[in-house]
Design an enzyme around this catalytic site. Structure first.
Site, PDB file in Angstrom:
ATOM      1  N   ASN A   1       0.796  -1.225   0.000  1.00  0.00           N
ATOM      2  CA  ASN A   1       0.000   0.000   0.000  1.00  0.00           C
ATOM      3  C   ASN A   1       0.832   1.280   0.000  1.00  0.00           C
ATOM      4  OD1 ASN A   1      -2.356  -1.561   0.236  1.00  0.00           O
ATOM      5  ND2 ASN A   1      -2.133  -1.664   2.446  1.00  0.00           N
ATOM      6  N   LYS A   2       2.133   1.171  -0.157  1.00  0.00           N
ATOM      7  CA  LYS A   2       2.993   2.340  -0.007  1.00  0.00           C
ATOM      8  C   LYS A   2       3.208   3.077  -1.336  1.00  0.00           C
ATOM      9  CE  LYS A   2       3.517   1.465   4.392  1.00  0.00           C
ATOM     10  NZ  LYS A   2       2.648   0.299   4.570  1.00  0.00           N
ATOM     11  N   ASN A   3       3.867   4.250  -1.241  1.00  0.00           N
ATOM     12  CA  ASN A   3       4.103   5.059  -2.456  1.00  0.00           C
ATOM     13  C   ASN A   3       4.817   4.261  -3.537  1.00  0.00           C
ATOM     14  OD1 ASN A   3       2.972   7.158  -1.081  1.00  0.00           O
ATOM     15  ND2 ASN A   3       4.832   8.378  -0.878  1.00  0.00           N
TER      16      ASN A   3
END
Length: 379
Positions: free
Chosen positions: A151-153
């Site tokens: 779910n990260k950048n």
């Protein structure tokens, strides 16, 4: 593939201005390694914000130290004034979490830590590519960690990274992420260095994760640039809505943009607002966490973490809560009600995920839906 992780580490340093970088298996592992590298343990407390992720608390507790809660402000990051109030004789380190893609008042926090002789760990898990005053996150403290979870950048499926500017401290970090010892230039374990005879965590990054992270890192400016541009265009379209307050972002240019955080006048209006925005079609696919009240944001809030609220332990003796050196913290409580501003934002906040693939029509649709709902229920 060989040397993928080495290349990732080198390019990360070149891109963001760090002296040292180390690929690890996860951001959670990175936090545990940071605590051990800074010699944090029983008798110490680590100051943490009330809006964070469960891994932040886990790292402190598993080190044998005690987490102490600090309030946030409308940046949704640590409030420097409350941080200063909470520093006590047992405080050893501050874990500053750059939540939801943007740094808060990190300059003030770093200056305070320096003045008071405290270690500063930056959790940049949700803020890869962010900056403050033109300086990349992770360059304000002693150690910083990044997460490349899904779910990260940027993502490598799972994985993380640690950065550090100090040679001796980085040597400890390398030893701890491995088998407890540094390695020779040839890659053999070096057991002769007394400063690095430690207990390792086996948290090396795999070459496959490194290859994926490297490809994503090279796209990171494009990813964050797209999210930031979309988010700020949406913010501009909502700027005249008096009753809908938006998160304070001290340096908009350093925001990475993955979330739009909103503050409603009351918990009831927050519920109605989010339900209505979803009904307008701003909801993502079935089961998505695209548009939520902040109360639905689970283990991101201290009072939603049962193992913290009830002081649970992995050990039968209740460690670290029962350790004699931690008697100073006997009166510490972690249930809802400890942090007035944090609790208020938890009750009245709403969060909207901003994708890196929004078209101008998507941005207009989001802004139109939010304006329509705000006009109807926030009169």
């Amino acid at each position: 593939p060989q040397h993928m992780v080495d290349t990732l580490e080198r390019e990360w340093c070149e891109t963001f201005g760090h002296k040292h970088a180390l690929g690890v298996s996860s951001g959670t592992a990175a936090l545990a390694i940071a605590m051990a590298a800074l010699d944090v343990g029983p008798g110490d407390e680590v100051l943490i914000p009330g809006y964070l992720w469960v891994s932040c608390v886990s790292a402190v507790v598993r080190s044998g130290a005690i987490p102490r809660l600090v309030d946030i402000d409308e940046t949704f990051c640590i409030d420097p004034a409350d941080l200063e109030r909470k520093i006590g004789p047992n405080t050893r380190a501050v874990l500053c979490v750059h939540m939801s893609g943007a740094p808060g008042r990190i300059d003030e926090i770093a200056a305070l830590c320096k003045a008071r002789g405290l270690h500063l760990i930056e959790d940049c898990a949700q803020a890869a590519g962010a900056s403050s005053g033109g300086k990349s996150v992770g360059r304000f403290g002693d150690i910083a960690i990044f997460s490349f979870q899904l779910n990260k950048n940027m993502t490598s499926g799972d994985g993380g990274l640690m950065v550090c500017e100090d040679d001796a401290l980085f040597r400890r970090i390398v030893a701890l992420h491995d088998l407890g010892y540094a390695r020779t230039p040839a890659g053999r374990l070096d057991t002769s260095d007394e400063a690095c005879q430690l207990w390792g965590m086996g948290a090396r990054m795999s070459e496959l994760a490194g290859a994926m992270a490297l490809a994503q890192m090279r796209k990171l400016p494009a990813i964050t640039g797209a999210m930031r541009s979309s988010k700020w265009r949406i913010r501009e379209a909502l700027a005249d809505l008096k009753k809908l307050r938006l998160r304070v972002i001290p340096d908009p240019a350093g925001d990475t943009g993955p979330f739009l955080l909103m503050i409603l006048p009351s918990p009831e209006l927050a519920d109605r607002f989010v339900a209505a925005v979803r009904a307008e079609g701003i909801s993502g696919p079935e089961g998505s966490l695209a548009c939520l009240t902040m109360r639905e944001w689970g283990l991101h809030w201290y009072s939603n973490i049962p193992s913290l609220v009830h002081k649970r332990s992995n050990a039968h003796d209740g460690f670290p809560w029962t350790h004699p050196s931690n008697a100073f913290a006997e009166s510490y409580s972690y249930g809802f009600g400890q942090l007035p501003v944090c609790d208020d934002l938890h009750q009245r906040g709403a969060i909207l995920t901003i994708a890196s693939t929004l078209s101008e029509k998507d941005e207009r649709d989001i802004a139109t839906a939010i304006r329509k709902v705000a006009d109807a229920i926030l009169r």
